[in-house]
Design an enzyme around this catalytic site. Sequence first.
Site, short mmCIF file in Angstrom:
data_model
loop_
_atom_site.label_atom_id
_atom_site.label_comp_id
_atom_site.label_asym_id
_atom_site.label_seq_id
_atom_site.Cartn_x
_atom_site.Cartn_y
_atom_site.Cartn_z
CG ASP A 260 6.38 18.62 55.60
OD1 ASP A 260 5.85 17.51 55.84
OD2 ASP A 260 7.53 18.91 55.93
CD GLN B 1 12.71 11.72 56.92
OE1 GLN B 1 12.42 10.55 56.67
NE2 GLN B 1 12.63 12.68 56.03
CG ASN C 244 3.38 14.82 57.68
OD1 ASN C 244 4.18 15.71 57.93
ND2 ASN C 244 3.37 13.69 58.34
CE LYS C 245 9.33 13.11 54.67
NZ LYS C 245 10.03 13.67 53.50
NE ARG D 242 13.43 19.15 51.44
CZ ARG D 242 13.09 18.29 52.39
NH1 ARG D 242 13.53 18.44 53.62
NH2 ARG D 242 12.31 17.26 52.12
O1 MRU Z 1 11.66 15.62 54.32
P1 MRU Z 1 11.59 16.18 55.71
O2 MRU Z 1 12.30 15.37 56.73
O3 MRU Z 1 11.96 17.64 55.75
O4 MRU Z 1 10.04 16.07 56.00
C1 MRU Z 1 9.46 16.79 56.99
C2 MRU Z 1 9.01 15.91 58.02
O5 MRU Z 1 9.76 15.58 58.90
C3 MRU Z 1 7.64 15.43 58.07
O6 MRU Z 1 6.90 15.49 56.95
C4 MRU Z 1 7.01 15.94 59.32
O7 MRU Z 1 6.07 15.05 59.72
C5 MRU Z 1 6.45 17.31 59.23
S1 MRU Z 1 7.62 18.53 59.40
C6 MRU Z 1 7.31 19.08 60.94
#
Ligand code: MRU
Length: 373
Positions: free
Chosen positions: A248, A207, A258-259, A94
């Site tokens: 992230d 999520q 971030n997401k 990833r």
């Molecule tokens: O795709 P994911 O679920 O791995 O994404 C990560 C996340 O959950 C978010 O971006 C989150 O806010 C940051 S990770 C602590």
Amino acid sequence: MRINGKHFRTIWADAKNEGVISIIDQRQLPHQFVVKHLHCLDDAVSAIKDMHVRGAGLIGATAGFGMYLAAINAWEDAVDEVLEEAASQLNKSRPTARNLGWAVERILTAVRTVQGGADKKRKAYEIACEIADEDASFCKQIGEHGLELIKAISRKKNGEPVNILTHCNAGWLAFVDYGSATAPIYAARDAGIAVHVWVDETRPWNQGAKLTAWELQQEGIANTLITDNTGGHLMQKKMVDMVIVGSDRTTHTGDVANKIGTYLKALAAHDNHIPFYVALPSSTFDWKLAEGAEIPIEQRSGDEILWISGLDQTGNIKSVQLAAPGTQAANFSFDITPARLVTALITERGIVQANRAAIHALFPDKILSSSQE
Ligand code: MRU
């Protein structure tokens, strides 16, 4: 944190069962609680790629244990080579979360300093456990610092519930324990402060709906699930006191990946003069990147948008197709929130302004070691 009153971490090693790592399979939550066992590098790579585990801190911890599993299954005279190959496979699993590359590099570096296959394997185990323990303790410290921000708002509101909006899951399920964005919320609850959380559902993987709402419910924190487009409206109506999200990857100048959808929340918060905080352990900082635009943004399969899964009326988990067959979908997983929209970062060392000077002043050791690499 607790599930039905019992304490769990999201990943753990069993000292009596060498070469076995356990995880909670997050693809089954909240409807089924399934513990999965990882036995080899491939298990760890697929757990990350297929999102049995997800979230920056947990991806990092799983990568650390993945390196250990690669080492334990290697011939004693080939541990270094096997780990180099494992690092390259894990790094590709990833792309966005910085914790992944950081954990892999930490194990590679530590194992290289040790002589002898058996000792190298022991070192890989020791460092993987250290990464997981550190992740949990950093999140706990983030909670202690973030608590002060919530306390201040609670005081201003004379003890009325503090309304916190969060996006995605930067909860304990995204880390080894406590979470980053949720740690201050859990700390506030423990300090007797009334809090209520607005949980963005977080399309397409949901999520928020599947994980954050569930984990808050398990911990007895008042929360309300909203669609991703609701936050701006709530902010205009003064129903949000603060936003706390995770990250992230964060540049050492304060830009935050971030997401997907986080940027829009930051814009709405800015327009409505609502503080927008990002909670992250230092393992999420990218000490080499100065521009958010350089952060690799993962693109996942369009099927995650075109299909949706949940519990049907007979109690079975089912996948159904949302859009017409043949519909094209583009699935960008993350976006960048520029530092100028971030009120502050909440780290294990304290609260810091999202700019180069402040971040460098709080983490001089990290700047120094990254310049020596
Ligand atoms: O795709 P994911 O679920 O791995 O994404 C990560 C996340 O959950 C978010 O971006 C989150 O806010 C940051 S990770 C602590």
